[in-house]
Design an enzyme around this catalytic site. Structure first.
Site, mmCIF file in Angstrom:
data_model
loop_
_atom_site.group_PDB
_atom_site.id
_atom_site.type_symbol
_atom_site.label_atom_id
_atom_site.label_comp_id
_atom_site.label_asym_id
_atom_site.label_seq_id
_atom_site.Cartn_x
_atom_site.Cartn_y
_atom_site.Cartn_z
ATOM 1 N N CYS A 85 2.537 -5.549 6.713
ATOM 2 C CA CYS A 85 2.269 -5.144 5.329
ATOM 3 C C CYS A 85 3.459 -4.359 4.773
ATOM 4 C CB CYS A 85 0.996 -4.306 5.262
ATOM 5 S SG CYS A 85 -0.507 -5.254 5.646
ATOM 6 N N HIS A 134 0.815 -1.215 0.000
ATOM 7 C CA HIS A 134 0.000 0.000 0.000
ATOM 8 C C HIS A 134 0.850 1.267 0.000
ATOM 9 C CE1 HIS A 134 0.546 0.905 4.386
ATOM 10 N NE2 HIS A 134 0.709 -0.396 4.468
#
Length: 422
Positions: free
Chosen positions: A344, A325
């Site tokens: 992440c 992201h």
């Protein structure tokens, strides 16, 4: 080529000293003057200031760049050759330990620089023809910057704590690191795809590979030591522009609940809303934030500039519930230590990667993507052709020109404590 301030000062001092000594010699007579000037030019204190003084350092750093993907059959051959070279170096006694007591840099004259020269020559960072002296000249500066670049350190030419630590990992330990990573490389020696994305966790770096060549490299933020990014293989099937961010349970328990105890306005200020199992919104003031367990609610942040994923979420199926992201905190990519996420992977310049991933998806050129992001409207895009993605763990690899790259063993998987430097 632009000089650094230190380069300019060092050369100015040398030229100034030379001019002053030459003027004094001329006053003593032409024959003496010619002899003295020749002595100045030949003096070992002069160091090795070659005709390409300003270009040498930048050129040395550029030598560490390559278009070869880390996970390729070519890299296996390059690492095998590097192992042979390191075995030969070890048989000849390896490299010396550099005393980590001084902040050595360009212009310094010190006996420790001679040891540094020996060390840099032994690892191939400096050509043997540069010789051994006490002078930290342009040859040493370029060699130090090359060494720093291939160890993932800022190539500033200054010997600080991290550079000394990397310099003083012994030859046999580096050899073992290459052998460990050769096994990892061989495990990925099959066909990875015509186009694929590879995240190398220890390097905190991403490669977008097409037809056997790296077409994009992105700096990344990966998982903390206690919230590690997992090793995985999957396929990127979806890009979400202006995503909602749903907080993982671990972040709710470890981060959000403690913050709400200190600041009851935290959720509202950050546009995070609460929902129960039926999809009904729950007001934060109705929750007991001092309860022993975190509330069994969904924590969802609205799209927008302050969203934890900012413009983009890149999805791929995996059992770890991780993804790639964007981030509103772009300054984190400038940090030396980029192990700060909860598992992440944050991607610098993610819109470039989006454009590459969406190339074969009709209707999604760069201009359309940018307009959609500007609208702040949550938009899900399925890729026409999913792109393979690999989360890997390589702490050592090599390239065609013999440049060997090393990174710290941040998750301590190489089995040698000395390699987990930071």
């Amino acid at each position: 080529m632009t000089k650094t301030g230190l380069d300019k000062v060092s050369r100015r001092r040398f030229i100034g000293r030379t001019a002053a000594m030459a003027a004094a010699a001329l006053a003593a007579g032409p024959a003496f003057a010619q002899s003295t000037i020749q002595d100045i030019i030949s003096s070992p204190r002069r160091g090795s200031w070659d005709d390409q003084f300003d270009a040498k350092s930048s050129r040395s750093v550029a030598e560490t760049a390559t278009r070869h993907p880390i996970a390729s059959a070519d890299t296996i051959a390059f690492v095998e050759r590097a192992i042979f070279d390191y075995q030969d170096s070890l048989a000849r006694g390896g490299w010396p330990r550099v005393p980590a007591t001084k902040k050595l840099r360009m212009g310094v004259s010190d006996p420790d620089v001679r040891i540094l020269r020996e060390r840099l020559i032994a690892s191939g960072d400096m050509d043997r023809s540069a010789g051994l002296s006490n002078e930290f000249d342009s040859y040493v500066d370029g060699a130090v910057k090359k060494f720093q670049a291939r160890h993932g350190l800022p190539p500033d030419g200054v010997l600080g704590s991290y550079t000394y630590q990397a310099l003083n990992v012994s030859t046999d330990v580096r050899l073992g690191q290459l052998e460990t990573n050769l096994v990892r490389l061989r495990s990925m020696s099959g066909f990875l795809g015509d186009r694929y994305v590879m995240v190398n966790i220890p390097a905190a770096q991403i490669e977008a590979v097409e037809n056997g060549s790296v077409v994009l490299r992105h700096t990344a933020i990966v998982g903390k030591i206690d919230r590690q990014t997992p090793i995985l293989n999957s396929k990127i099937h979806e890009i979400i522009l202006n995503p909602y961010w749903t907080s993982p349970r671990s972040i709710i328990e470890k981060d959000i609940v403690p913050l709400m105890r200190k600041d009851p306005t935290y959720l509202t200020r950050n546009n995070i809303r609460l929902f129960d199992g039926q999809g009904n919104e729950v007001q934060p003031e109705l929750v007991d934030w001092n309860a022993e367990k975190a509330p069994n609610l969904m924590f969802r942040q609205d799209p927008g500039k302050g969203n934890a994923m900012s413009s983009t979420k890149i999805n791929f199926h995996n059992p770890h519930a991780v993804y790639m992201h964007d981030t509103p905190q772009q300054g984190v990519f400038n940090k030396l230590l980029r192990f700060e996420s909860s598992g992440c992977v944050r991607v610098q310049n993610v819109r470039d990667l989006n454009t590459w991933l969406l190339r074969d998806t009709p209707g999604w050129d760069r201009q359309t993507m940018e307009a959609t992001i500007a609208s702040r409207e949550n938009t899900e895009i399925l890729l026409t052709t999913p792109v393979p993605v690999y989360f890997t763990y390589f702490t050592a690899w090599a390239s065609q020109d013999g440049v060997v790259q090393f990174r710290d063993d941040v998750y301590q998987r190489d089995g040698v404590e000395e390699l987990a430097l930071r």
